[in-house]
Design a protein around this motif. Sequence first.
Motif, PDB file in Angstrom:
ATOM      1  N   ARG A  37     -29.740  51.183 -20.267  1.00 17.17           N
ATOM      2  CA  ARG A  37     -30.772  51.314 -21.313  1.00 17.17           C
ATOM      3  C   ARG A  37     -32.132  51.597 -20.692  1.00 17.17           C
ATOM      4  O   ARG A  37     -32.888  52.461 -21.149  1.00 17.17           O
ATOM      5  CB  ARG A  37     -30.863  50.005 -22.135  1.00 17.17           C
ATOM      6  CG  ARG A  37     -29.795  49.886 -23.201  1.00 17.17           C
ATOM      7  CD  ARG A  37     -30.093  48.690 -24.110  1.00 17.17           C
ATOM      8  NE  ARG A  37     -31.404  48.756 -24.724  1.00 17.17           N
ATOM      9  CZ  ARG A  37     -32.121  47.695 -25.117  1.00 17.17           C
ATOM     10  NH1 ARG A  37     -31.637  46.481 -24.956  1.00 17.17           N
ATOM     11  NH2 ARG A  37     -33.297  47.849 -25.668  1.00 17.17           N
ATOM     12  N   GLY A  55     -27.445  38.373 -13.579  1.00 16.43           N
ATOM     13  CA  GLY A  55     -26.251  37.778 -14.199  1.00 16.43           C
ATOM     14  C   GLY A  55     -25.689  36.675 -13.323  1.00 16.43           C
ATOM     15  O   GLY A  55     -26.407  36.020 -12.571  1.00 16.43           O
ATOM     16  N   GLY A  56     -24.386  36.508 -13.378  1.00 19.27           N
ATOM     17  CA  GLY A  56     -23.745  35.448 -12.581  1.00 19.27           C
ATOM     18  C   GLY A  56     -23.746  35.819 -11.104  1.00 19.27           C
ATOM     19  O   GLY A  56     -23.470  36.961 -10.748  1.00 19.27           O
ATOM     20  N   ARG A  80     -30.710  34.991 -15.967  1.00 16.54           N
ATOM     21  CA  ARG A  80     -30.395  35.670 -17.218  1.00 16.54           C
ATOM     22  C   ARG A  80     -31.729  35.815 -17.929  1.00 16.54           C
ATOM     23  O   ARG A  80     -32.476  34.862 -18.064  1.00 16.54           O
ATOM     24  CB  ARG A  80     -29.396  34.873 -18.038  1.00 16.54           C
ATOM     25  CG  ARG A  80     -28.103  34.641 -17.246  1.00 16.54           C
ATOM     26  CD  ARG A  80     -26.916  34.300 -18.126  1.00 16.54           C
ATOM     27  NE  ARG A  80     -25.824  33.757 -17.315  1.00 16.54           N
ATOM     28  CZ  ARG A  80     -24.828  34.480 -16.794  1.00 16.54           C
ATOM     29  NH1 ARG A  80     -24.750  35.772 -16.993  1.00 16.54           N
ATOM     30  NH2 ARG A  80     -23.890  33.910 -16.082  1.00 16.54           N
ATOM     31  N   THR A 129     -25.491  47.164 -18.550  1.00  8.63           N
ATOM     32  CA  THR A 129     -25.975  47.580 -19.877  1.00  8.63           C
ATOM     33  C   THR A 129     -27.498  47.660 -19.849  1.00  8.63           C
ATOM     34  O   THR A 129     -28.095  48.630 -20.340  1.00  8.63           O
ATOM     35  CB  THR A 129     -25.530  46.556 -20.958  1.00  8.63           C
ATOM     36  OG1 THR A 129     -24.120  46.409 -20.880  1.00  8.63           O
ATOM     37  CG2 THR A 129     -25.920  47.001 -22.350  1.00  8.63           C
ATOM     38  N   ASP A 133     -21.270  43.418 -16.319  1.00 12.39           N
ATOM     39  CA  ASP A 133     -21.465  44.398 -17.396  1.00 12.39           C
ATOM     40  C   ASP A 133     -22.796  44.229 -18.126  1.00 12.39           C
ATOM     41  O   ASP A 133     -23.410  45.220 -18.537  1.00 12.39           O
ATOM     42  CB  ASP A 133     -20.277  44.423 -18.362  1.00 12.39           C
ATOM     43  CG  ASP A 133     -19.975  43.082 -18.982  1.00 12.39           C
ATOM     44  OD1 ASP A 133     -20.597  42.073 -18.583  1.00 12.39           O
ATOM     45  OD2 ASP A 133     -19.110  43.022 -19.867  1.00 12.39           O
ATOM     46  N   PHE A 189     -35.726  40.981 -21.226  1.00 13.10           N
ATOM     47  CA  PHE A 189     -35.470  42.355 -20.780  1.00 13.10           C
ATOM     48  C   PHE A 189     -34.718  43.155 -21.849  1.00 13.10           C
ATOM     49  O   PHE A 189     -34.681  44.378 -21.812  1.00 13.10           O
ATOM     50  CB  PHE A 189     -34.679  42.340 -19.468  1.00 13.10           C
ATOM     51  CG  PHE A 189     -34.618  43.683 -18.791  1.00 13.10           C
ATOM     52  CD1 PHE A 189     -35.749  44.259 -18.222  1.00 13.10           C
ATOM     53  CD2 PHE A 189     -33.426  44.403 -18.719  1.00 13.10           C
ATOM     54  CE1 PHE A 189     -35.696  45.503 -17.602  1.00 13.10           C
ATOM     55  CE2 PHE A 189     -33.357  45.637 -18.099  1.00 13.10           C
ATOM     56  CZ  PHE A 189     -34.495  46.186 -17.539  1.00 13.10           C
ATOM     57  N   LYS A 190     -34.120  42.455 -22.813  1.00 13.63           N
ATOM     58  CA  LYS A 190     -33.404  43.162 -23.878  1.00 13.63           C
ATOM     59  C   LYS A 190     -34.372  43.735 -24.917  1.00 13.63           C
ATOM     60  O   LYS A 190     -33.981  44.541 -25.756  1.00 13.63           O
ATOM     61  CB  LYS A 190     -32.427  42.212 -24.585  1.00 13.63           C
ATOM     62  CG  LYS A 190     -31.295  41.743 -23.672  1.00 13.63           C
ATOM     63  CD  LYS A 190     -30.272  40.945 -24.467  1.00 13.63           C
ATOM     64  CE  LYS A 190     -29.121  40.515 -23.588  1.00 13.63           C
ATOM     65  NZ  LYS A 190     -28.077  39.814 -24.308  1.00 13.63           N
TER      66      LYS A 190
HETATM   67  P1  ADP Z   1     -23.563  39.902 -16.061  1.00 16.55           P
HETATM   68  O1  ADP Z   1     -24.369  41.013 -15.485  1.00 16.55           O
HETATM   69  O2  ADP Z   1     -22.965  39.028 -15.005  1.00 16.55           O
HETATM   70  O3  ADP Z   1     -22.582  40.409 -17.102  1.00 16.55           O
HETATM   71  P2  ADP Z   1     -25.298  38.898 -18.231  1.00 16.55           P
HETATM   72  O4  ADP Z   1     -24.402  39.359 -19.331  1.00 16.55           O
HETATM   73  O5  ADP Z   1     -25.921  37.575 -18.339  1.00 16.55           O
HETATM   74  O6  ADP Z   1     -24.571  38.883 -16.799  1.00 16.55           O
HETATM   75  O7  ADP Z   1     -26.449  40.000 -18.071  1.00 16.55           O
HETATM   76  C1  ADP Z   1     -27.433  39.868 -17.077  1.00 16.55           C
HETATM   77  C2  ADP Z   1     -28.761  40.309 -17.597  1.00 16.55           C
HETATM   78  O8  ADP Z   1     -28.719  41.692 -17.954  1.00 16.55           O
HETATM   79  C3  ADP Z   1     -29.220  39.616 -18.876  1.00 16.55           C
HETATM   80  O9  ADP Z   1     -29.794  38.363 -18.647  1.00 16.55           O
HETATM   81  C4  ADP Z   1     -30.273  40.601 -19.383  1.00 16.55           C
HETATM   82  O10 ADP Z   1     -31.479  40.450 -18.670  1.00 16.55           O
HETATM   83  C5  ADP Z   1     -29.651  41.944 -19.008  1.00 16.55           C
HETATM   84  N1  ADP Z   1     -28.956  42.530 -20.164  1.00 16.55           N
HETATM   85  C6  ADP Z   1     -27.741  42.205 -20.677  1.00 16.55           C
HETATM   86  N2  ADP Z   1     -27.476  42.925 -21.796  1.00 16.55           N
HETATM   87  C7  ADP Z   1     -28.558  43.717 -21.989  1.00 16.55           C
HETATM   88  C8  ADP Z   1     -28.926  44.679 -22.993  1.00 16.55           C
HETATM   89  N3  ADP Z   1     -28.112  44.979 -24.022  1.00 16.55           N
HETATM   90  N4  ADP Z   1     -30.120  45.298 -22.862  1.00 16.55           N
HETATM   91  C9  ADP Z   1     -30.947  45.003 -21.857  1.00 16.55           C
HETATM   92  N5  ADP Z   1     -30.669  44.094 -20.902  1.00 16.55           N
HETATM   93  C10 ADP Z   1     -29.500  43.474 -20.955  1.00 16.55           C
END
Ligand code: ADP
Length: 328
Positions: free
Chosen positions: A115, A14-15, A76, A111, A107, A80-81
Amino acid sequence: MKPNIKNIAVLTSGGDAPGMNAGIRAVIRTGIFHGRNMFGVQQGYRGLIENNIIPMNARSVSNILHMGGTILKTARCLEFKTDEGMETAYRNLQANDIDALVVIGGDGTFTGAKRFSEKFDVKVIGIPGTIDNDLYGSDFTLGYDTAINTVIEAIDKIRDTADSHDRLFFIEVMGRDSGCIALRSGIASGAEAILLPEKFTSVEDLISKLECGASTKKSSSIVIVAEGHKHGGAYEIAKQVEERFDHYDTKVTILGHLQRGGSPSSFDRILGSRLGFAAVNALLNGETRQMVGLRGNEVKLTSLDEALNTHTFKLEDDLLEMASVLSI
Ligand code: ADP
């Protein structure tokens, strides 16, 4: 029963946030202290999918405490989702014989970790790393303190020019959903008004506050605008105020990504160290799907479920009231 964890990997996702390196260092060294083999995953979940996983030792994390950003890099990763992305990531973990993961991020990162861990029974512990301070279960997240210090340094400089020219400055700070940076930096820099995503302030209220200051001969005014404020960003608010309030020469500054960078404050270095140390100890004590956080100056565990699903108003009422009183 304590799990038989031999190999632990850490990633940042993430960030990026100042203090992540202190967290990485503490994870690696605590694991090595306990005789575990330690790995770093580069570029967050993308590195898991692309098998960008490197062995690390105590010297791999020398001289990084003072560095901003993250030596493991972050990304990002939409793949992975997906089920396929997660399966590839799991196969790579198995190929490297890795039993447990420490993830540092916000967050979204948590998440994904939750998962992944539910799907494949990989042990995971999260460390809150985001400048927004928007996670339940930790009074502070990594990077938040440094970001505020960066913001107030910038505002102090802007104040010099604002004062010299009788100017009204609108300064936009980060915080799409959270006004934490705006509120604290506003208090610390003596801002005349602070516009937050969590609390509606009408343009009329803002104008009457500014007029009050002008009537008592304030020579400059600084309005902090969190980027998620309902009326729009700093440019939009400045335009609306300008149309009705022409006492001042109005200027806008967007601080943007400079808020993410810089050498971490002592607070963030110590926080990263405490949380990294606690994360590995939690794994070795059999914990999983937990976030390590700081509550009342003690390190506490909160389940990822609770951290992700509890939405509390984190801005302290007493700080909101005080900011308004002290800015007259
Ligand atoms: P942060 O962790 O700062 O909130 P992001 O929202 O960009 O940053 O999430 C970081 C990474 O976490 C995403 O690029 C993705 O790889 C993973 N991620 C976010 N949401 C999900 C999800 N619902 N299922 C699986 N991986 C996720």
